[in-house]
Design an enzyme around this catalytic site. Structure first.
Site, PDB file in Angstrom:
ATOM      1  N   ASN A 155       0.804  -1.220   0.000  1.00  0.00           N
ATOM      2  CA  ASN A 155       0.000   0.000   0.000  1.00  0.00           C
ATOM      3  C   ASN A 155       0.836   1.268   0.000  1.00  0.00           C
ATOM      4  OD1 ASN A 155       0.281  -1.414   2.661  1.00  0.00           O
ATOM      5  ND2 ASN A 155      -0.250   0.604   3.447  1.00  0.00           N
ATOM      6  N   GLN A 183      -5.028  -3.593  -2.401  1.00  0.00           N
ATOM      7  CA  GLN A 183      -4.513  -2.537  -3.271  1.00  0.00           C
ATOM      8  C   GLN A 183      -4.468  -2.953  -4.736  1.00  0.00           C
ATOM      9  OE1 GLN A 183      -4.016   0.534  -2.567  1.00  0.00           O
ATOM     10  NE2 GLN A 183      -4.142   0.429  -0.348  1.00  0.00           N
ATOM     11  N   CYS A 330       0.645   8.174  12.203  1.00  0.00           N
ATOM     12  CA  CYS A 330       0.609   9.129  13.308  1.00  0.00           C
ATOM     13  C   CYS A 330      -0.067   8.510  14.526  1.00  0.00           C
ATOM     14  CB  CYS A 330      -0.152  10.384  12.884  1.00  0.00           C
ATOM     15  SG  CYS A 330       0.645  11.277  11.534  1.00  0.00           S
TER      16      CYS A 330
END
Length: 389
Positions: A155, A183, A330
């Site tokens: 990905n 994907q 994150c």
């Protein structure tokens, strides 16, 4: 306000017109596909048509398609030590995964931690087949039954894995093979039989369907992983809960359209990507194109601007009207270097600077033009800030 440019199709692609039409038609209909009245039978017909279209996309039997809520759920459904082949229990002792798998595979399985072995990849992010051979031989010598999970395409980088060869070697040692094709489905031609895999995960929203639908596809319909969601007899007892018929209808429509245009779209999108990459490499020699010299999806570019944090680049481009993704995750305000790039041996300074651009079915030359315009405005400023730091 300038038009925005969307180059984040590996995260989610735009809904295709055919999928939107199918979604709205199913929303306007009433009926639970488990009901025997006319409305229920109509809903069942809608779902069966979608099942056949999704199966056709990867050359499978409709009987092997198990609809789920997402590609992640399909992965978790597949990655269990407990199976049945017909009425015969089939228990797996070990799970082998490549080091560059999606988190849905690396963390989403149902094996105990000590049963999982992470296999190394080379500098291009491809599974090391010698490492696979060693692991298979070791487990076979110990009498352990193995389940292997290897993605078709990454990905973050778009790199294609040697799935067919890995599956052949795994089957020689009696292993079962699952591939995450989330994907790849709809972006390159896929055939379960050509790949030689036993199970495949796909997702609707990556190929122009609606979020809320995915599928685990079984090469042998009688091969049954232990249900992740128990309850009713939906999906032939393999996944309980009333099916999301509107999202499934859209999935089928998107799969049919993607399958019909996969070759032409692949050539067209590869041309867009090459034009973008050639321009950026010529104008910004500081940019590092990661894995540009290996087979990969036609739509994916992964760049790094060493010394400039990926989140800084992504935010600056977003403010300028270009949507891309970082090659990092994150968490709690901190950015960790991509585990994919880390497994490839990419230095951390580069890995923390990686960002991804990914084209899709709706992308055109104007997207390249606008993207290059934004990058030409934004990147020099980022480079100046890096030099002054």
């Amino acid at each position: 306000m300038n038009a925005r440019t969307y180059l984040d199709h590996n995260a989610t692609s735009q809904v295709r017109p055919e999928a939107r039409e199918a979604l709205l038609a199913a929303l306007d209909a009433t009926g639970n596909c488990s009901s025997v009245h006319a409305e229920g039978r109509a809903a069942r017909g809608t779902m069966d048509a979608a099942r056949a279209r999704v199966a056709a996309l990867v050359g499978a039997s409709p009987a092997g398609v198990v609809f789920t809520s997402s590609g992640t759920e399909a992965d978790v459904l597949a990655l269990t030590p407990d199976y049945r082949r017909g009425e015969t229990p089939l228990v797996f002792d070990a799970l082998l995964v490549s080091a560059v798998e999606h988190a849905a595979v690396l963390r989403g399985h149902r094996f105990a931690p000590e049963q999982v072995e992470v296999l190394p990849v080379d500098a291009r992010g491809r599974l090391r087949l010698d490492g696979l051979d060693a692991a298979l031989a070791r487990h076979a010598a110990a009498g352990r039954r193995v389940l292997l999970s290897l993605m078709v395409a990454n990905n973050e980088t778009g790199v294609l894995q040697p799935v067919a060869e890995a599956a052949r070697r795994a089957h020689e040692q009696g292993a079962l093979v699952h591939t995450d094709a989330v994907q790849a489905a709809g972006r390159i031609p896929l055939s379960m039989s050509a790949l030689g895999v036993d199970l495949m995960s796909v997702s609707a929203h990556k190929l122009g369907g609606s979020p809320g639908a995915g599928a685990l596809i079984l090469a042998e319909p009688d091969l049954r992983p232990a249900p992740l969601i128990g309850g009713g007899a939906q999906e032939r007892g393999r996944r309980a809960g009333s099916e999301n018929v509107p999202a499934i209808a859209a999935f089928g429509a998107a799969a049919e359209r993607a399958g019909a245009s996969v070759d032409a779209d692949g050539v067209r999108i590869n041309g867009l990507r090459e034009r973008l990459e050639d321009a950026l490499r010529c104008e910004f020699p500081e940019l590092v194109l990661l894995v540009g010299d290996v087979d990969r999806l036609p739509n994916t570019s992964c760049f790094a601007l060493p010394g400039v944090p990926a989140e800084t680049t992504v935010i600056a481009l977003d403010l300028a009207g270009l949507a891309v993704s970082a090659g990092a995750a994150c968490s709690s305000g901190k950015v960790a270097a991509s585990h994919v790039l880390g497994a490839m041996g990419v230095p951390e300074r580069i890995a923390r600077s990686a960002f991804r651009l990914s084209f899709g079915w709706s992308s055109g030359e104007e997207d390249v033009d606008r993207a290059l315009g934004v990058l030409r405005r934004v990147l020099p400023g980022l480079l100046r800030r890096r030099a002054a730091a």
